[in-house]
Design an enzyme around this catalytic site. Structure first.
Site, mmCIF file in Angstrom:
data_model
loop_
_atom_site.group_PDB
_atom_site.id
_atom_site.type_symbol
_atom_site.label_atom_id
_atom_site.label_comp_id
_atom_site.label_asym_id
_atom_site.label_seq_id
_atom_site.Cartn_x
_atom_site.Cartn_y
_atom_site.Cartn_z
ATOM 1 N N ARG A 82 0.848 -1.186 0.000
ATOM 2 C CA ARG A 82 0.000 0.000 0.000
ATOM 3 C C ARG A 82 0.889 1.243 0.000
ATOM 4 O O ARG A 82 1.653 1.456 0.949
ATOM 5 C CB ARG A 82 -0.911 -0.003 1.231
ATOM 6 C CG ARG A 82 -1.687 1.284 1.389
ATOM 7 C CD ARG A 82 -2.625 1.273 2.595
ATOM 8 N NE ARG A 82 -3.273 2.567 2.694
ATOM 9 C CZ ARG A 82 -3.316 3.310 3.798
ATOM 10 N NH1 ARG A 82 -2.813 2.862 4.930
ATOM 11 N NH2 ARG A 82 -3.893 4.488 3.789
ATOM 12 N N HIS A 126 -2.990 10.982 1.316
ATOM 13 C CA HIS A 126 -2.442 10.690 2.642
ATOM 14 C C HIS A 126 -1.839 11.998 3.156
ATOM 15 O O HIS A 126 -0.649 12.111 3.414
ATOM 16 C CB HIS A 126 -1.421 9.549 2.562
ATOM 17 C CG HIS A 126 -1.220 8.815 3.857
ATOM 18 N ND1 HIS A 126 -1.399 7.453 3.991
ATOM 19 C CD2 HIS A 126 -0.848 9.246 5.078
ATOM 20 C CE1 HIS A 126 -1.139 7.088 5.233
ATOM 21 N NE2 HIS A 126 -0.793 8.153 5.918
ATOM 22 N N GLU A 171 -7.593 8.205 6.614
ATOM 23 C CA GLU A 171 -7.923 8.792 7.912
ATOM 24 C C GLU A 171 -8.457 10.224 7.839
ATOM 25 O O GLU A 171 -7.802 11.169 8.307
ATOM 26 C CB GLU A 171 -6.703 8.733 8.841
ATOM 27 C CG GLU A 171 -6.143 7.324 9.017
ATOM 28 C CD GLU A 171 -5.073 7.238 10.096
ATOM 29 O OE1 GLU A 171 -4.592 8.277 10.561
ATOM 30 O OE2 GLU A 171 -4.732 6.101 10.489
ATOM 31 N N ASN A 296 -7.638 1.370 9.810
ATOM 32 C CA ASN A 296 -6.357 1.495 10.510
ATOM 33 C C ASN A 296 -6.643 1.352 11.991
ATOM 34 O O ASN A 296 -7.429 2.120 12.554
ATOM 35 C CB ASN A 296 -5.710 2.857 10.251
ATOM 36 C CG ASN A 296 -5.281 3.025 8.801
ATOM 37 O OD1 ASN A 296 -5.355 2.085 8.004
ATOM 38 N ND2 ASN A 296 -4.821 4.209 8.455
ATOM 39 N N TYR A 298 -4.953 0.964 15.841
ATOM 40 C CA TYR A 298 -3.779 1.014 16.725
ATOM 41 C C TYR A 298 -4.135 0.760 18.193
ATOM 42 O O TYR A 298 -3.369 0.151 18.917
ATOM 43 C CB TYR A 298 -3.065 2.370 16.584
ATOM 44 C CG TYR A 298 -2.380 2.504 15.238
ATOM 45 C CD1 TYR A 298 -1.121 1.961 15.024
ATOM 46 C CD2 TYR A 298 -3.008 3.124 14.163
ATOM 47 C CE1 TYR A 298 -0.492 2.037 13.789
ATOM 48 C CE2 TYR A 298 -2.387 3.203 12.913
ATOM 49 C CZ TYR A 298 -1.132 2.658 12.738
ATOM 50 O OH TYR A 298 -0.515 2.732 11.514
ATOM 51 N N GLU A 357 -3.778 -0.532 7.998
ATOM 52 C CA GLU A 357 -2.623 -0.210 8.851
ATOM 53 C C GLU A 357 -2.795 -0.854 10.214
ATOM 54 O O GLU A 357 -3.881 -0.810 10.794
ATOM 55 C CB GLU A 357 -2.477 1.299 9.106
ATOM 56 C CG GLU A 357 -1.874 2.088 7.993
ATOM 57 C CD GLU A 357 -1.771 3.589 8.316
ATOM 58 O OE1 GLU A 357 -1.556 3.952 9.501
ATOM 59 O OE2 GLU A 357 -1.914 4.388 7.384
HETATM 60 C C1 FCB Z 1 -1.567 6.693 11.038
HETATM 61 C C2 FCB Z 1 -1.127 7.293 9.737
HETATM 62 C C3 FCB Z 1 0.240 6.837 9.272
HETATM 63 C C4 FCB Z 1 1.199 6.707 10.418
HETATM 64 C C5 FCB Z 1 0.601 5.872 11.514
HETATM 65 C C6 FCB Z 1 1.516 5.624 12.681
HETATM 66 O O1 FCB Z 1 -2.443 7.552 11.669
HETATM 67 O O2 FCB Z 1 -2.041 6.986 8.724
HETATM 68 O O3 FCB Z 1 0.673 7.743 8.292
HETATM 69 O O4 FCB Z 1 1.604 7.943 10.852
HETATM 70 O O5 FCB Z 1 -0.569 6.466 11.974
#
Ligand code: FCB
Length: 449
Positions: A82, A126, A171, A296, A298, A357
């Site tokens: 990607r 992005h 995002e 994405n 985290y 992500e």
């Molecule tokens: C996300 C972003 C990516 C990177 C990660 C850690 O929010 O999409 O560009 O910074 O976090």
């Protein structure tokens, strides 16, 4: 066999095992071959905006080293990559005059990937808006949505014969909130109404570009990537559930509801104190059917209601911090399975998912030319297992893209945070594979065998 290895049977042979990156974070070469400036060039060169005043001028020098980096991907064994396109490389002033040399770069990258049997998936936005468009109001200006659709159409016309999967935005929450409300990201604006308007225009641009790309390339698969973070109430009391609901609107539903229900959540004004723009017909356009939703993931949050004499939002964040990454983000893999299952049940119109992500920054130490990043391996393993757990519950997940192939420019945090499975020495541009790289390679091999 580890628990994860036992679950690999759940991943279909067509599953996309990938790594992700973005243009401004890796490319460098910011003035080369006719690239115009973006809002991130200006922002990162403005004193006080990034850690140590760092910028993406050189980054990982991927613009010149893409071939070496793609060889690394080949060695890793990923099936997909990607990447994002830098809009100001294609249109240095945002519109009209196309820069053939800028396009040439992505043409070469795509062909090199394909010659190694790696399938590209392209993100169109992005975060690096052409600066010339910001000077005309950027995402605050509705016209930007139409200009974005023209850019998207140009890209699909140029690469759509070889690239079949497209992500309109990465995002939008970050574009809207970090860029226009908190001001932590470019363009650094701090205004609630501008933030909510920018979100709306980004959503509109997503839909207009989806329609334009489909009209140009009927077999293009199109989606959008949202950063989603599930929210748990501290306890089931009414007030804490209400707090969780508000935080869910802020984190997730601000974008999910327009995209998959065609309406904004009614609580949005409670959070921002302002209303989103009302333009007849927009919500129907925004609700375009999509081929996939990029997610994405985290972390997740546990919240409680604020004290009674205070406004209902912001809520109180009480997420346990016993296990955190170098970003200070709590590690909550089960949040990912819950998120995937809940989305599936809460949004009947939602398309299949791709995890676009997932990954973690840790304080890596180079010892005798090696990086034993065991915490990152654990993070990745736990999260890929969470993907498998959602699959068992019937959720359709088509791919997993690890963030990131290599350490890179982490926006306002400069080069201080390393998310790569390949270490980058920024003085020499030497790449060293970390243990997590070897681990991921082994996992992909097993999954595909
Ligand atoms: C996300 C972003 C990516 C990177 C990660 C850690 O929010 O999409 O560009 O910074 O976090």
């Amino acid at each position: 066999m580890t628990n994860l290895e036992k679950k690999l049977i759940l991943f279909p042979p067509t599953f996309q095992w990938g790594v992700a990156s973005s243009a401004y974070q890796v490319e460098g070469a910011v003035t080369e071959d006719g690239r115009g400036p973006s809002i991130w060039d200006l922002f990162s060169h403005t004193p006080g905006k990034t850690v140590l005043g760092e910028n993406g001028n050189i980054a990982c020098d991927h613009y010149h080293r893409y071939s070496e980096d793609i060889s690394l991907m080949k060695n890793l064994g990923v099936t997909h990559y990607r990447l994002s396109v830098s809009w100001p490389r294609i249109f240095p002033t945002g519109r009209q005059k196309m820069n053939v040399k800028g396009l040439g770069f992505y043409d070469r990258v795509v062909d090199t990937l394909l010659s190694h049997n790696i399938t590209p998936i392209i993100t169109l936005y992005h975060w690096d808006l052409p600066l010339a468009l910001q000077e005309q109001g950027g995402w605050q200006n509705r016209d930007t949505a139409y200009t974005f659709a023209d850019y998207a159409e140009t890209m699909v016309s140029a690469l759509g014969d070889r690239v079949k999967q497209w992500i309109t935005h990465n995002e939008p929450w970050c574009t809207a909130y970090l860029g226009h409300f908190s001001g932590e990201h470019a363009p650094g604006i701090k205004n609630a109404q501008v933030s909510v308007d920018a979100a709306h225009h980004v959503l509109l641009s997503h839909a207009l570009s989806t329609m334009a790309m489909r009209a140009t390339q009927s077999d293009a698969k199109i989606g959008i990537t949202l950063n989603l973070s599930p929210v748990y109430p501290k306890d089931p009391s009414q007030e804490n559930q209400k707090a969780a609901r508000l935080q869910d609107v802020f984190n997730n539903r601000w974008f999910l509801d327009p995209l998959f229900k065609g309406e904004y959540p009614e609580e949005l004004p409670t959070i921002f104190g302002v209303n989103p723009p009302e333009n007849a017909g927009d919500m129907e356009i925004i609700r375009q059917p999509l081929d996939f939703l990029g997610i994405n993931y985290y972390s997740a949050q546990v919240v409680a209601a604020p004290p009674r004499d205070q406004e209902p939002w912001p809520v109180v964040n009480i997420t346990p911090k016993d296990r955190v990454t170098a970003m200070g983000w709590p590690v909550i893999p089960e949040g990912l399975s819950k998120l995937l299952v809940d989305l599936y049940t809460q949004y009947p119109e939602i398309p299949p998912f791709i995890i676009t992500e997932n990954g973690a920054a840790y304080e890596d130490v180079v010892e005798d030319g090696k990086i034993h990043d065991t915490e990152r391996i654990l993070y990745l393993s736990d999260h890929i297992e969470a993907v498998a757990d959602a699959m068992v519950q019937g959720v359709n997940i088509q791919g997993y893209y690890l963030w990131s192939l290599m350490d890179n420019f982490e926006w306002a945090l400069g080069y201080s945070k390393r998310f790569g499975i390949v270490h980058v020495n920024y003085s020499t541009q030497e790449r060293i594979v970390k243990d997590s790289f070897l681990w991921y390679r082994h996992l992909i091999r097993k999954a595909l065998s």
